[in-house]
Design an enzyme around this catalytic site. Structure first.
Site, PDB file in Angstrom:
ATOM      1  CB  THR A 117     -34.733  15.666  48.815  1.00 30.29           C
ATOM      2  OG1 THR A 117     -33.913  14.713  48.853  1.00 30.29           O
ATOM      3  CG2 THR A 117     -35.359  16.153  49.950  1.00 30.29           C
ATOM      4  CG  HIS A 139     -30.981  15.808  57.616  1.00 28.87           C
ATOM      5  ND1 HIS A 139     -32.032  15.337  56.825  1.00 28.87           N
ATOM      6  CD2 HIS A 139     -30.400  16.825  56.920  1.00 28.87           C
ATOM      7  CE1 HIS A 139     -32.295  16.478  56.106  1.00 28.87           C
ATOM      8  NE2 HIS A 139     -31.367  17.191  55.910  1.00 28.87           N
ATOM      9  CB  SER A 197     -32.270  19.965  48.548  1.00 29.70           C
ATOM     10  OG  SER A 197     -32.979  18.790  48.692  1.00 29.70           O
TER      11      SER A 197
END
Length: 670
Positions: free
Chosen positions: A512, A385, A501
């Site tokens: 985000t 991620h 999110s």
């Protein structure tokens, strides 16, 4: 020069359409509700398509992510705190926040704005956000890596493991080549596709200078999205380092990393001229690996990527010292990882566990993304991620699914090429001393202990969905989020910190923002439905639902425009830390800790390619809630640790949705 002076926040009329469709990720959902693919297919097997508009045509003129006004951030922060605190707690937090706004916060805001003006090539959140991910020392497994599973190929015979693996690898290479040649259709959100998603407009916009192209798209209600993360999709790996990891990319490498039974294999899938290796040869090499009689690895190196990052960094140094540097570089530079599992999936729950973590031995969790293919041909992507928020992964998944189902390069009757796969495929063999072997054993023990506590359950609500909610002028996402609030109240008697999110990819280097779905409106409505049944008329309950929907829509619009409070407060704290300043009491306030202890971590996804997705809770006493609101049904895939009962939670979600749809139909609650 013109681009930097003209770059500005997006006009407000595009806001409603810029909320994410989501992606089942923990702290970062990306993706766009409608995906548009190039209408012009590539003329050869080398490219997916040949876009008239260059892939990065809009990148230079993307608007910059705005820094919210400090007073707006404080106001939004306090509004989000209100349903979580009693009156005395709120008064304390309000006083602390106002002191921050008028004092230290004001100084930090001025410096953040000045810093941002000197870095117009990026966004104010990009650097701190990378640092946050790469400095985290927790295992990437469960804590960061999510998964998204592919839908099955509609032609069932194409789901055979070898056939599907070959087609997925070929389509992934075609995607990579299309991207690097600048021929991949730019990522654009079309509000009026009849005007903007046309050959005529594309022929026009390609001649508009890239420093102005965003404005040309805006004139026809089209909104290009940031694609700066795409270059990390292939040949990329997160490298463990003590204190802070690094991202490594070797775009010259031409090989694929394949894992089976914990063993690691490599072979070239791109030839010396940069072309895709013949699909029949790739099929032959994968067949060779699937038939390899080598037993399961006694000391599977992949399990080390599930360790604490500092522990893994130390063991990696020992691996290098033991003479494994070259093979590690081969792993790191591979285009991506293909994990071939020897297991059949029993059901959705088994699939979720396997794709999210598996047994840890047949994964290299640090690769930018891994395609997992089970014995029965089920496929998923598990991705690291830190390098990005998922918009690139969802795009590659959508494109691979479309390409493999519409233009597969091998079929069930295809014969593998008569090539010497034994020479072309190399099984990596690492030098391991007793210390490294013990490190692998310990990592496996830690992994098993961690994943054994994770429970996953799923639910499908079949009594209504998006179509019915839109007829009632109620936001489908607002209803799903309200159902989670009602469910937690019914199960545990509380309103707790909730995270949803939202992508800010409409801005240059946007990441985000957080939507905070727990509000004074959802709290009032949840109490009316759950704790005060029969005390309100149907009309009163309907009015509460409309109020929840309206306010959730406002929060969503603000987040998509970079006007939430979470990222802003994070950036101000990061700035204070970087200057070694003492933190303001706002950051030590128990209420600040509580709102960032996200017991309900939620993310939504609708995609033509994705069947299921999931992630673990972000806190030990939380739920990881993946959900999708479809035309006539609503689905949830939820995880928890022993502190929570996921099965009971989903029963409460189902009951909440039943009650909401009952009221919307004008009926009285039982």
């Amino acid at each position: 020069m013109l681009a930097s002076t003209m770059a500005s926040p997006l006009p407000r009329q595009c806001v409603a359409s810029l909320r994410k469709s989501g992606i089942y990720l923990r702290a970062a959902a990306l993706g766009i509700n409608t995906r548009h693919y190039s209408s012009k297919n590539g003329s050869s097997t080398e490219y997916l398509n040949q876009s008239v508009v260059p892939s990065m045509h809009y990148q230079k003129s993307l608007p910059r992510l705005p820094i919210p006004k400090l007073e707006d951030t404080v106001g939004r922060y306090l509004a989000a705190q209100r349903p979580l605190l009693d009156d005395d707690q709120f008064r304390t937090t309000e006083k602390i926040a106002q002191d921050f706004q008028n004092g230290l916060g004001k100084q930090l805001q001025e410096e953040l704005v000045a810093q941002d003006k000197n870095n117009k090539h990026t966004s104010y959140i990009s650097g701190p956000w990378f640092d946050m991910y790469l400095s985290a020392r927790d295992s990437v497994v469960l804590n960061f890596n999510p998964f998204m599973s592919f839908k099955p190929d509609p032609k069932t015979e194409y789901n055979e493991q070898l056939v599907r693996a070959t087609n997925v690898v070929c389509s992934a290479v075609r995607f990579m080549k299309t991207l690097r040649a600048g021929l991949l259709e730019p990522e654009v959100f079309h509000l009026n596709p009849a005007k903007s998603d046309t050959d005529g407009f594309k022929r026009f916009i390609r001649w508009v200078p890239s420093s102005l192209s965003w404005y040309g798209a805006y004139m026809v209600n089209a909104y290009p999205l940031d694609m700066s993360q795409y270059f990390r999709l292939f040949n990329s790996t997160r490298i463990p380092k003590r204190g802070r990891d690094e991202l490594f990319t070797d775009d010259k490498a031409r090989h694929l990393l394949v894992m089976r039974k914990g063993n690691m294999y490599v072979f070239d899938i791109v030839d010396r001229d940069g072309n895709l290796v013949k699909p029949a040869e790739i099929q032959s090499h994968l067949k060779y690996i699937l038939c390899d009689p080598t037993p399961a690895a006694a000391f599977p190196l992949g399990i080390l990527t599930s360790e604490n990052r500092d522990v893994w960094a130390g063991l990696r140094d020992k691996l290098i010292a033991a003479g494994n540097a070259e093979d590690l570089r081969i792993v790191d530079g591979a285009l991506f990882c293909l994990s071939l599992d020897d297991e059949n999936m029993k059901d959705h729950i088994h699939t979720s566990h396997n794709m999210l973590h598996g047994d840890g031995s047949n994964r290299w969790f640090d690769k930018s993304f891994t395609v997992i293919l089970t014995k029965d041909g089920q496929a998923a992507i598990n991705f690291e991620h830190s390098w990005g928020d998922g918009v690139a992964v969802l795009r590659v998944q959508n494109e691979i699914f479309k390409d493999t189902t519409e233009r597969p390069l091998v079929n069930p009757g295809s014969a593998a090429a008569a090539v010497d796969s034994a020479s072309a495929v190399r099984r990596l063999q690492f030098n391991l001393d007793s210390e490294l072997e013990n490190g692998i054993k310990t990592a496996k023990k830690n992994f098993d202990s961690s994943v054994s506590t994770l429970a996953i359950d799923a639910m499908e609500f079949k009594k209504g969905g998006k179509a019915q909610l839109k007829k009632s002028n109620i936001s489908p996402d607002a209803v799903a989020q309200l159902a989670f609030q009602m469910a937690f109240l019914r199960q545990y008697g509380q309103t707790v910190a909730t995270y949803e999110s939202c992508s800010t990819a409409a801005f240059r280097h946007g990441r985000t923002e957080t939507i905070r779905p727990a509000t004074i409106h959802t709290k009032r409505c949840s109490h009316a439905f759950v704790l005060q049944p029969g005390q309100h008329s149907v009309e009163q309950l309907q009015a509460m639902l409309r109020e929840c929907s309206k306010y959730h829509g406002q929060l969503t619009k603000e987040a998509a425009m970079g006007q939430g409070f979470d990222r802003h407060l994070f950036a101000l704290r990061y700035l204070a830390n970087s200057r070694n300043d003492a933190l303001h009491s706002l950051y030590s306030d128990p209420a600040y800790a509580a709102i960032n202890h996200n017991i309900l971590s939620t993310s939504t996804l609708t995609s033509p390619a994705v069947n299921l997705g999931g992630f673990a809770p972000v806190v030990p006493d939380g739920f990881g809630v993946g959900y999708g609101v479809h035309d006539d049904w609503i689905g949830c895939n939820v995880s928890s640790y022993p502190a929570r009962n996921v099965h009971e939670f989903l029963q409460c979600v189902h009951k909440s949705l039943e009650d909401i749809f009952t009221v919307l139909e004008g009926k009285t609650l039982c």
